[in-house]
Write a protein that holds these residues in place. Structure first.
Motif, PDB file in Angstrom:
ATOM      1  N   MET A 125       0.964  -0.944  -0.101  1.00 38.10           N
ATOM      2  CA  MET A 125       0.349   0.077  -0.069  1.00 38.10           C
ATOM      3  C   MET A 125       0.724   1.557   0.052  1.00 38.10           C
ATOM      4  O   MET A 125       1.999   1.200   0.783  1.00 38.10           O
ATOM      5  CB  MET A 125      -1.293  -0.128   0.638  1.00 38.10           C
ATOM      6  CG  MET A 125      -1.978   0.784   1.046  1.00 38.10           C
ATOM      7  SD  MET A 125      -2.551   0.655   2.810  1.00 38.10           S
ATOM      8  CE  MET A 125      -3.922  -0.675   2.202  1.00 38.10           C
ATOM      9  N   LYS A 126       0.429   1.968  -1.233  1.00 36.33           N
ATOM     10  CA  LYS A 126       0.826   3.353  -0.845  1.00 36.33           C
ATOM     11  C   LYS A 126       0.459   4.670  -0.183  1.00 36.33           C
ATOM     12  O   LYS A 126       1.604   5.439  -0.120  1.00 36.33           O
ATOM     13  CB  LYS A 126       1.793   3.083  -1.904  1.00 36.33           C
ATOM     14  CG  LYS A 126       2.367   2.834  -3.179  1.00 36.33           C
ATOM     15  CD  LYS A 126       3.288   3.341  -4.884  1.00 36.33           C
ATOM     16  CE  LYS A 126       4.282   2.315  -4.869  1.00 36.33           C
ATOM     17  NZ  LYS A 126       4.075   1.190  -4.274  1.00 36.33           N
ATOM     18  N   ASP A 127      -0.719   4.775  -0.266  1.00 31.84           N
ATOM     19  CA  ASP A 127      -1.546   5.748   0.240  1.00 31.84           C
ATOM     20  C   ASP A 127      -1.608   6.386   1.204  1.00 31.84           C
ATOM     21  O   ASP A 127      -1.607   5.523   2.455  1.00 31.84           O
ATOM     22  CB  ASP A 127      -3.586   5.581  -0.160  1.00 31.84           C
ATOM     23  CG  ASP A 127      -3.861   7.049   0.396  1.00 31.84           C
ATOM     24  OD1 ASP A 127      -3.162   7.548   0.770  1.00 31.84           O
ATOM     25  OD2 ASP A 127      -5.153   6.364  -0.550  1.00 31.84           O
ATOM     26  N   VAL A 128      -0.918   7.078   1.636  1.00 31.71           N
ATOM     27  CA  VAL A 128      -0.680   7.298   3.183  1.00 31.71           C
ATOM     28  C   VAL A 128      -1.891   8.123   4.082  1.00 31.71           C
ATOM     29  O   VAL A 128      -2.243   6.520   5.728  1.00 31.71           O
ATOM     30  CB  VAL A 128       0.197   8.392   3.575  1.00 31.71           C
ATOM     31  CG1 VAL A 128       0.552   9.221   4.888  1.00 31.71           C
ATOM     32  CG2 VAL A 128       1.721   8.233   2.846  1.00 31.71           C
ATOM     33  N   LYS A 129      -3.231   8.161   3.051  1.00 32.55           N
ATOM     34  CA  LYS A 129      -4.369   7.947   4.353  1.00 32.55           C
ATOM     35  C   LYS A 129      -4.967   6.272   4.627  1.00 32.55           C
ATOM     36  O   LYS A 129      -5.318   6.498   5.634  1.00 32.55           O
ATOM     37  CB  LYS A 129      -5.624   8.711   3.713  1.00 32.55           C
ATOM     38  CG  LYS A 129      -5.017  10.500   3.810  1.00 32.55           C
ATOM     39  CD  LYS A 129      -6.292  10.852   3.238  1.00 32.55           C
ATOM     40  CE  LYS A 129      -5.556  12.307   3.228  1.00 32.55           C
ATOM     41  NZ  LYS A 129      -6.128  13.237   2.614  1.00 32.55           N
TER      42      LYS A 129
END
Length: 108
Positions: free
Chosen positions: A68-72
Motif C-alpha cells: 500500500m502506498k496511500d498514506v491515508k
C-alpha cells in the motif's frame, strides 16, 4: 522472524519516502506492534480453531496491505488493526470465561 519481514516490507513499500525516515520508522514500529498484539491476542482465544483463524487472518491482511502506498489508507488500516486488537482481547476474555463456566456445555 517472518512477522518482522512482513511489517518492514509493508512499511518500506507503503510509504516509499526516505526523506521522512522518522515518520517511516514510526509507522513501521506501529505496524509491528499491532501485528504482535494481534498474534498474542489470538493465542489467548480458548480454542485452537479460533486461534488459528485469527493468526491466518492477521498474516493475510498484513501481506495484502504491505504494498500500500496511500498514506491515508495506511493510517486507516493501522487504526482498523488497533480496533481489531481491542475486539480480540475482549472476545478472548469473554469466551474464556464462558468456556470455563461449568454451567456452559459445548462440543469442541
Amino acid at each position: 522472524p517472518y512477522c518482522c519481514t512482513v511489517a518492514s516490507r509493508f512499511h518500506a513499500l507503503a510509504l516509499g519516502q526516505r526523506s521522512k525516515m522518522s515518520g517511516v520508522a514510526a509507522t513501521r514500529s506501529r505496524a509491528l506492534s499491532l501485528y504482535r498484539q494481534l498474534i498474542k491476542g489470538a493465542k489467548k482465544m480458548p480454542t485452537p480453531n479460533r486461534q488459528n483463524f485469527i493468526i491466518a487472518k492477521t498474516r493475510d491482511e498484513f501481506r495484502t496491505n504491505m504494498n500500500m502506498k496511500d498514506v491515508k489508507q495506511i493510517e486507516f488500516q493501522l487504526r482498523l488493526a488497533d480496533t481489531h486488537v481491542d475486539t480480540i482481547l475482549v472476545q478472548a476474555e469473554h469466551l474464556s470465561r464462558l468456556f470455563n463456566d461449568p454451567r456452559y456445555r459445548y462440543d469442541i
